[in-house]
Design an enzyme around this catalytic site. Structure first.
Site, short mmCIF file in Angstrom:
data_model
loop_
_atom_site.label_atom_id
_atom_site.label_comp_id
_atom_site.label_asym_id
_atom_site.label_seq_id
_atom_site.Cartn_x
_atom_site.Cartn_y
_atom_site.Cartn_z
N CYS A 92 -36.26 40.22 -1.61
CA CYS A 92 -36.09 40.21 -0.15
C CYS A 92 -35.11 41.27 0.34
O CYS A 92 -34.97 41.47 1.55
CB CYS A 92 -35.62 38.84 0.31
N CYS B 154 -36.00 25.98 6.19
CA CYS B 154 -36.61 27.10 5.46
C CYS B 154 -37.05 28.20 6.43
O CYS B 154 -37.51 27.92 7.54
CB CYS B 154 -37.82 26.62 4.68
N SER B 155 -36.94 29.44 5.99
CA SER B 155 -37.39 30.56 6.82
C SER B 155 -38.91 30.64 6.81
O SER B 155 -39.60 29.90 6.12
CB SER B 155 -36.78 31.87 6.31
N LYS C 158 -35.06 32.51 10.28
CA LYS C 158 -35.55 31.20 10.69
C LYS C 158 -36.54 31.28 11.84
O LYS C 158 -37.51 30.52 11.88
CB LYS C 158 -34.34 30.34 11.11
N HIS D 228 -39.56 36.34 8.40
CA HIS D 228 -39.08 36.87 7.12
C HIS D 228 -40.21 37.50 6.29
O HIS D 228 -40.59 36.97 5.25
CB HIS D 228 -38.39 35.75 6.34
#
Length: 413
Positions: free
Chosen positions: A97, A236-237, A357, A361
């Site tokens: 990431c 969680c994103s 969020k 992502h």
């Protein structure tokens, strides 16, 4: 300090750019990996006021395009941005990431070495063509495969270990930890609601809204299901498609200082890949090291920071990152969020974009996007919520389970 500055940047919209046939389950691509990369690259060059012929090199950050879209060797796709880019050196960088932050750092090294005058950096990922099990597998390949991915460990499970370690070390009651995590998530959704490029603009904006989603329906199901205790769905994103790009140049060559932002310091620190060999699971040790390096190079302290884009891949990581940046004392960030800190009205604002969020992502694009958003704030062209004060901004991008840690200090010229 580094000898490079950002002179232009562009962020595509983030989202799930696919349509799904409900009967067959087949996905149709509505904005391809190639479309996203080219759009971001063209946008950044135009924003910098340059022509493609002025670009000396291109670095592309992308996490797992072979896994997501069956395409390796992605850097040459940048040649399709403009015919003038043919024969330019193009390189792909991969660090999960943090891929496009590392791509930016490699571009800085090229600038500082004198090999390039203007460099284009692109971050891109297309994640939504895969069903959830396959997408989860691709991401799991960014963990330590022998001890984690091959054993069925997912990234929510890996970051849940940090949440449990943090809770245990600081003696935080479960109910209090939940309130901390939900407060962080709601803040991201509130900010993301005002970001026109965000993947989600209608998320739950208060702790009460999130708690309502925890309730079970008549079938015993929750809209905020437990994913890996204590992390729920809204901790969680997002799984997103998108791209972002920047143009950097030697600071000495900047002609329009009003639209230039100095990369004042960088810190790139890497943790051991398997979680089970780390000394503790309640702090981002490599993250703190990266912060110290970046702050030292820039000649600043945490007290100088006006705004931050940090890696809230999971709500617990926002808490850990806030402490690693020195914005909260160890063990206190969650309480600071409960006290209303780090909003748009605070001395230092965190994730005005909505963060991973709500903004989204697309893993390979996230680092470039963070830098793009801080850059736009510092030159007075904010995307979404404007910062009250924007002289010094910081990005904190993480790859893997807090393994690759990239911290950048950006400052007005």
């Amino acid at each position: 300090m580094s000898k490079a500055s950002i002179i232009g940047a562009y962020n595509t919209a983030f989202g799930a750019f696919v349509t799904k046939d409900k009967q067959s389950g087949l996905m149709t691509d509505t904005k391809t990996y190639y479309d996203l990369l080219i759009e971001a690259g063209r946008g950044a060059i135009a924003d910098a006021g340059l022509e493609a012929k002025d670009i000396d090199a291109i670095y592309v950050g992308s996490c797992s395009p072979a896994g997501f879209v069956n395409q390796e060797h992605v850097a040459p796709i940048a040649a399709e941005i403009d015919p003038a880019l043919r024969f330019k050196p193009m390189t792909r960088c991969e660090c999960a990431c943090a891929s496009s932050s590392v791509a930016l750092y490699d571009a800085i090294y090229a600038i500082e070495a004198g090999r390039a005058r203007h460099v284009l950096v692109i971050g891109v990922e297309k994640m939504n063509l895969l069903p959830t099990p396959q997408m989860t597998h691709v991401l799991a390949c960014c963990s330590h495969w022998p001890s984690e991915g091959s054993k069925g460990w997912t990234f929510p499970m890996l970051f849940a270990e940090y949440a449990k370690g943090y809770q245990s070390h600081y003696g935080i009651p479960t109910e209090t930890l939940e309130q901390m995590l939900w407060t962080v998530g709601a803040l991201g959704y509130r900010n993301g609601a005002e970001n026109p490029l965000a993947h989600v603009r209608n998320g739950p904006q208060t702790v009460a809204d999130i708690m309502k989603l925890n309730e079970l329906d008549e079938r015993g199901r929750s809209k905020n299901m437990m994913i890996a205790a204590p992390l729920r769905l809204h901790d969680c994103s997002l799984v997103s498609d998108g791209a972002a790009a920047l143009v950097i140049t030697q600071t000495a060559n900047v002609s329009n200082k009003a639209r230039a932002v100095e990369i004042a310091g960088i810190g790139h620190s890497v943790e051991r890949l398997p979680e089970n060999v780390r000394p503790n699971m309640y702090e981002l040790m490599a993250g703190k090291d990266a912060v110290a390096k970046a702050y030292k190079e820039a000649g600043i302290t945490a007290a100088d920071v006006d705004l931050v884009e940090l890696h809230d891949c999971f709500t617990i990581n926002q808490i850990l990152s806030t402490e690693a940046l020195g914005l909260s004392a160890d063990g206190r960030a969650g309480f600071d969020y409960l006290d209303g800190r780090f909003t748009r009205d605070d001395r230092v604002a965190i994730n005005l974009s909505g963060g991973l969020k709500a903004k989204g992502h697309p893993v390979g694009a996230t680092g470039a996007s963070m830098h793009t958003l801080i850059y736009k704030q510092l030159i007075g062209e904010p995307i979404g919520v404007p910062a009250k004060k924007a002289d010094i901004g910081v990005t904190f991008n993480v790859g893997g389970s807090a393994v690759t840690n990239c911290v950048s200090v950006l400052r007005k010229l």
